[in-house]
Design a protein around this motif. Structure first.
Motif, PDB file in Angstrom:
ATOM      1  N   SER A 204       0.828  -1.220   0.000  1.00 17.81           N
ATOM      2  CA  SER A 204       0.000   0.000   0.000  1.00 17.81           C
ATOM      3  C   SER A 204       0.851   1.255   0.000  1.00 17.81           C
ATOM      4  O   SER A 204       0.486   2.277  -0.603  1.00 17.81           O
ATOM      5  N   GLN A 205       2.007   1.192   0.672  1.00 19.65           N
ATOM      6  CA  GLN A 205       2.891   2.354   0.770  1.00 19.65           C
ATOM      7  C   GLN A 205       3.960   2.368  -0.317  1.00 19.65           C
ATOM      8  O   GLN A 205       4.705   3.336  -0.431  1.00 19.65           O
ATOM      9  N   PRO A 209       0.659   0.486  -5.648  1.00 22.81           N
ATOM     10  CA  PRO A 209      -0.393   0.149  -4.678  1.00 22.81           C
ATOM     11  C   PRO A 209      -1.360  -0.919  -5.169  1.00 22.81           C
ATOM     12  O   PRO A 209      -2.018  -1.572  -4.357  1.00 22.81           O
ATOM     13  N   ALA A 212      -1.148  -4.330  -3.579  1.00 19.94           N
ATOM     14  CA  ALA A 212      -1.849  -4.590  -2.320  1.00 19.94           C
ATOM     15  C   ALA A 212      -3.185  -5.281  -2.579  1.00 19.94           C
ATOM     16  O   ALA A 212      -3.585  -6.198  -1.841  1.00 19.94           O
ATOM     17  N   ASN A 233      -5.042  -1.857   6.442  1.00 25.00           N
ATOM     18  CA  ASN A 233      -3.813  -1.770   5.643  1.00 25.00           C
ATOM     19  C   ASN A 233      -4.104  -1.628   4.158  1.00 25.00           C
ATOM     20  O   ASN A 233      -3.278  -1.087   3.415  1.00 25.00           O
ATOM     21  N   LEU A 234      -5.256  -2.125   3.735  1.00 27.11           N
ATOM     22  CA  LEU A 234      -5.620  -2.067   2.310  1.00 27.11           C
ATOM     23  C   LEU A 234      -6.159  -0.700   1.906  1.00 27.11           C
ATOM     24  O   LEU A 234      -5.987  -0.271   0.758  1.00 27.11           O
ATOM     25  N   ALA A 237      -4.004   1.820  -0.097  1.00 28.63           N
ATOM     26  CA  ALA A 237      -3.770   1.464  -1.503  1.00 28.63           C
ATOM     27  C   ALA A 237      -4.941   1.891  -2.363  1.00 28.63           C
ATOM     28  O   ALA A 237      -4.766   2.456  -3.448  1.00 28.63           O
ATOM     29  N   ARG A 240      -4.856   5.674  -2.760  1.00 24.75           N
ATOM     30  CA  ARG A 240      -3.835   6.131  -3.719  1.00 24.75           C
ATOM     31  C   ARG A 240      -4.256   5.867  -5.155  1.00 24.75           C
ATOM     32  O   ARG A 240      -3.966   6.645  -6.058  1.00 24.75           O
ATOM     33  N   THR A 270     -11.422   6.602   2.903  1.00 26.32           N
ATOM     34  CA  THR A 270     -11.109   6.052   1.578  1.00 26.32           C
ATOM     35  C   THR A 270     -12.063   6.574   0.520  1.00 26.32           C
ATOM     36  O   THR A 270     -11.647   6.946  -0.582  1.00 26.32           O
TER      37      THR A 270
END
Length: 1004
Positions: A204-205, A209, A212, A233-234, A237, A240, A270
């Protein structure tokens, strides 16, 4: 396809299996001390610790381990270390507990230092040691130490351990070494959710992305069920990628299972970063029992999408619900205030931050500082900055960026220099923030220095850096450099294209701007709102309405028409095309998404004035106030020229009072407009007073004062001011000399004018056509026609209409027919559609008694279909402007005005007044010529003004043409008879009539 977790409980610990966890827990948590784990405060821990010491159990390994863990949970690592130090011979389990305690408290360097001490003591680390040390390496971003730990792990064969493997993957992902993490991940024989989560977070970072999302799918295909950490964590991504469909898919997944508010807040964030603020708000509204985190997330979402009024509305909702503010809500609310300019609400937010003790936090103080800067309260912003105990790089960068964005580039540069003096090393963000200040001030050398700094620091590879450099060089008109950097930028995004398009547009190169847009379109880059905001003014400059209509259609097709910035640009474009109905249609459009802001009204104010309708411009300004839209500096800089055109000093003084009330007097652009307005309204004394009171003046300020002296014929004052400019080391430009030479020509200062003209070469300013026109007019008025012709012949550039027009005007003054014809021949070539030149020649013929030639000249105007501009005068009485056309009998008070004129005519006759019939160009009977003179518009205006104003009050008349000789004589006599001061502004200059004398000294 998404897999849903079963109802069977799974361990929530990353990198820890149930078996290992239970064995470790058994060793650390003997059943003999259950109360220690239940201690909720330090006092309870102290009591139990004391009990253990008294009972002689203080050296029990399990007790020591439990105490270290308990103190660390209460954020007292110092007490944990005291317990650890009290052990005579600490075993590995105690070392592990202490390393874990430091890591838990984010004291990662101490963790690593303790690990090194452990090795020096000759103790053998176990799997738990490496698990905790790897977390410390990750937290400390110490990849070098991490590599050494990895080497030890590999030597002992621990790489396949699921917890250590997860720690290694997490460390490499955080260090940006995703490829190494992937290799480790692929070699792992077992992968639990913790390892998958670490990989998803790393992807993700990372640079891709979308990886991910692929990992998230693979995770489910291998039978590992995602948990709430997987989703959290998703989310970055998806944000982005701006992939709103994936966001909806995840939303559908979490709807089946209650993951709690944390996931709902993640969805809000998000959705907003994918541009779907509506869905974000629906998720927010469905949360049961909003807490501070939910409000903070929604406010951040609105702020991210530029919906600042919604941010402030949520802030008000929080206040009504008595929900306290946290740092995030204060930052979001202060950002919204900075954009909206609502200073009163800003003060309220600041007070709330102070009451809750957040104002000492660097992030909060930085946002408040930025808010005050954007609201124009620069002194408060600087005070907040100075009060910061720890001014970190973020604070410096924010202050510099705020000054740049608020229109204070000089202060930004000063602060940048202060930062360097305090040995704070700028990063890429700081340097990108200061580049616009260099561009704004055209400080190319400073910009190039920063460019070199970026190159030396290897910070020029990012797309944002390339974009900032392209923008800087474009604004400094160094397009070769801008295009070179643009070409070398490997990953051009739409912002990079926008920088170059905007640069060309701002430089007036519409052809290149349109060409760059066509190239952008051809490469498949999708234009955004900023692209169109830069393109529309370029299309307006091209004066091709077909292109403008096409771009308008593109905005509709792209769904941008309701965007406020684009709508304002389109309105401005149609004004420039002189298509007022189209501009008004867009402005009055009923689209729900279009809210008229101060920029919209500013465009209307400026548009009306540019199209020659100063009255409508003034109406638009007042309508803006009725709509409760607060004017800004641009509003006043746009409306004051309209007031100057109308010569409405009363209106101008009202606006000046409004400027003072809003604290905008210190804005140089507004101050310059006030100087110009008062001068053009006949109050040169007010102009002087305001000019000398201005704290900050630029070259335009001085030029405005020089121009004021020029139109009032105050040559000596203009010359003195020019000398003061030189002594004050103020930059003198071409316009400065135009104004001084114009003042000399109106005052008849021939020698002084010659001296100033020749001094231009010493100041390295090449005279242009305007300077030569002033000199031709100056010597021509004095009858020095040989010198005038010599000046024209020696011009290094082709004489334009202004130069030949000046010669023709001088010929009219001295009735020089031959030279007048010579000048007209050149003027006809340059301006065949201008009838004024034939009218001037006709006047010369008439004065010379050549009526046949005068008639031919006037006939020429008719034959070519040209129209002479009719004489028009206007006067402001009781706050209303009254206009009069030549020989206009339609005014309701015309009879009273005629009676007054007859009375004045009789009194003027006693002073020896005889009408100057040579001012009438028509070949008619002498009596008819007198009637023509009596119907001149300024005489109608003056009689109306005398009838409708108090005795002794000053009268101010504006005329669109030059005052004729006879009207000039009449004005002097009326001023003497009525005891009034009469101020007349004609097409050339001001005339102040008082006591039978004119300020021009009969030289105009």
């Amino acid at each position: 396809m998404l897999r849903y977790p079963s109802t069977r409980r799974r361990p929530l610990h990353l990198g820890q299996s149930p078996t290992a966890a239970s064995s470790f827990s058994t060793s650390l948590s003997p059943y003999s001390f259950p109360p220690l784990s239940q201690c909720k405060d330090l006092c309870s821990v102290f009591r139990l610790h004391a009990h253990l010491i008294v009972s002689g159990c203080s050296q029990d390994r399990a007790s020591l381990t439990h105490l270290i863990n308990t103190y660390s949970l209460h954020q007292r690592c110092d007490l944990s270390f005291s317990v650890f130090s009290s052990s005579r011979n600490p075993a590995v389990i105690l070392w592990n507990s202490m390393i874990r305690a430091y890591t838990r408290s984010n004291l990662h360097e101490k963790s690593l230092s303790l690990y090194q001490s452990m090795l020096r003591e000759g103790l053998e680390p176990d799997k738990f040691t490496f698990t905790f040390v790897l977390k410390a390496c990750t937290g400390a971003r110490n990849l070098q130490e991490g590599l050494l730990v990895h080497k030890e792990v590999a030597r002992r064969g621990f790489e396949s351990d699921v917890f250590i493997g997860a720690g290694l993957v997490h460390m490499y992902c955080k260090a940006g070494k995703f490829n190494i993490a992937r290799q480790l991940f692929d070699r792992m024989p077992q992968r639990d959710s913790g390892v998958w989560n670490a990989m998803i977070a790393g992807a993700s970072q990372g640079s891709d992305p979308s990886e991910a999302l692929r990992l998230f799918r693979s995770m489910q295909l291998t039978g590992v069920v995602p948990n709430f950490v997987s989703l959290l964590n998703l989310f970055p991504a998806i944000s982005r990628l701006g992939d709103v469909n994936s966001c909806r898919c995840i939303h559908g997944y979490v709807t089946r299972i209650d993951f709690g508010k944390e996931i709902s807040n993640g969805l809000i964030d998000t959705y907003s970063k994918c541009g779907d603020v509506g869905s974000a708000r629906r998720v927010f509204d469905l949360i049961l029992g909003h807490d501070i985190v939910s409000f903070a997330t929604m406010m951040s979402s609105y702020s991210y999408n530029g919906l600042f009024s919604e941010v402030l509305a949520l802030y008000e909702t929080m206040k009504m619900a008595n929900i306290g503010m946290n740092k995030v809500t204060i930052v979001s609310a202060s950002l919204a205030v900075g954009e909206s300019g609502d200073l009163e609400m800003g003060k309220e937010i600041y007070q709330s931050a102070v009451e809750q003790g957040f104002n000492s936090d660097v992030a909060v103080a930085t946002s408040l500082m930025t808010m005050y800067a954007k609201c124009g309260e620069i002194d408060i912003a600087e005070k907040l900055f100075e009060e910061l105990v720890e001014r970190d790089l973020v604070a410096w960068s924010a202050l510099i960026a705020a000054f740049v964005q608020s229109g204070y580039p000089e202060k930004a540069l000063i602060r940048f220099q202060d930062m360097q003096r305090e040995n704070v090393k700028p990063n890429r963000i700081t340097l990108i923030g200061i580049l616009p200040a260099c561009a704004e001030l055209s400080l190319l050398a400073h910009g190039q220095s920063i460019h070199c700094y970026l190159l030396k620091g290897d910070m020029d590879g990012e797309t944002t850096t390339g974009t900032a450099l392209v923008s800087m060089y474009s604004k400094c008109r160094k397009f070769n450099h801008a295009i070179t950097i643009f070409s070398r930028t490997s990953c051009k995004d739409v912002a990079t294209w926008n920088a170059l398009i905007n640069g060309f547009t701002q430089n007036g190169d519409s052809f290149s701007a349109i060409k760059m847009f066509q190239e952008l379109w051809a490469t498949g880059v999708c234009p955004d709102e900023r692209t169109l905001v830069g393109l529309i003014p370029a299309v307006a400059l091209s004066n091709n309405q077909t292109h403008g209509t096409c771009v308008h259609c593109l905005t509709i097709k792209s769904g941008f028409e309701s965007d406020c910035h684009i709508r304002n640009a389109l309105i401005d474009m149609y004004f420039k095309y002189e298509s007022l109905p189209s501009a008004l249609c867009l402005f009055n459009g009923s689209e729900a998404n279009f809210t008229k802001n101060v920029v919209s009204w500013n465009v209307m104010i400026a548009g009306y004035f540019q199209n020659g309708d100063a009255k409508e411009s003034l109406w638009a300004f007042h309508e803006m106030r009725v709509e409760n839209v607060q004017p800004n500096a641009i509003s006043f800089a746009s409306i004051l020229p309209a007031v100057a055109h109308l010569a409405s000093v009363r209106e101008g003084m009202g606006l000046h009072a409004c400027v003072t009330k809003l604290g905008l007097e210190l804005v140089v652009k507004v101050g310059n407009s006030l100087i110009d307005m008062y001068a053009k309204c006949g109050r040169i004394d007010f102009s002087e007073k305001f000019f000398h009171a201005m704290e900050h003046k630029d070259t335009i300020s001085w030029n405005a004062m020089l121009a004021g002296y020029a139109i009032h014929g105050r040559g000596n004052q203009a010359i003195s001011l020019l000398k003061l400019m030189q002594e004050s080391h103020v930059e003198i430009d071409s316009l400065s000399y135009v104004s001084v030479l114009s003042a000399c020509r109106h005052a008849g200062l021939i020698e002084e004018g010659r001296e100033i003209f020749h001094s231009m070469h010493e100041s390295r300013i090449k005279p242009n056509s305007e300077h030569y026109a002033c000199m031709v007019d100056l010597v021509g008025r004095a009858g020095l026609f040989d010198e005038a012709l010599q000046l024209i012949r020696e011009m290094p550039l082709r004489p334009d209409a202004g130069v030949w027009g000046a010669l023709l005007g001088a010929c009219r003054m001295h009735s020089n027919v031959k030279l007048g014809e010579y000048a007209l021949n050149h003027l006809v070539e340059l301006e065949p559609a201008n009838p004024a030149h034939y009218v001037v020649l006709s006047s010369i013929y008439a004065r010379s008694g050549r009526w046949v030639d005068a008639g031919k000249a006037r006939l020429k105007v008719s034959e070519t279909g040209l129209m002479k501009t009719p004489g028009c005068s206007w006067v402001e009485v009781k706050g209303k402007v009254h206009a009069f056309m030549v020989n206009d009998p339609s005014h309701p008070q015309i009879e009273s005005m005629q009676l007054l004129w007859n009375d004045l005519l009789e009194k003027m006759g006693k002073f020896g007044y005889v009408p100057d019939r040579s001012c009438v160009l028509q070949n008619v009977e002498e009596e008819d010529k007198e009637q023509f003179l009596y119907g001149h518009s300024e005489r109608l205006a003056i009689t109306f003004a005398i009838l409708n104003t108090e005795h002794g009050s000053t009268l101010q008349i504006v005329k669109n043409l030059r005052v004729c000789v006879d009207c000039h004589t009449v004005m002097k006599l009326i001023a003497k008879i009525t005891g009034r001061t009469i101020i007349v502004r004609d097409a050339n200059r001001f005339h102040h009539f008082k006591g039978g004398i004119c300020s021009c000294g009969d030289y105009w």
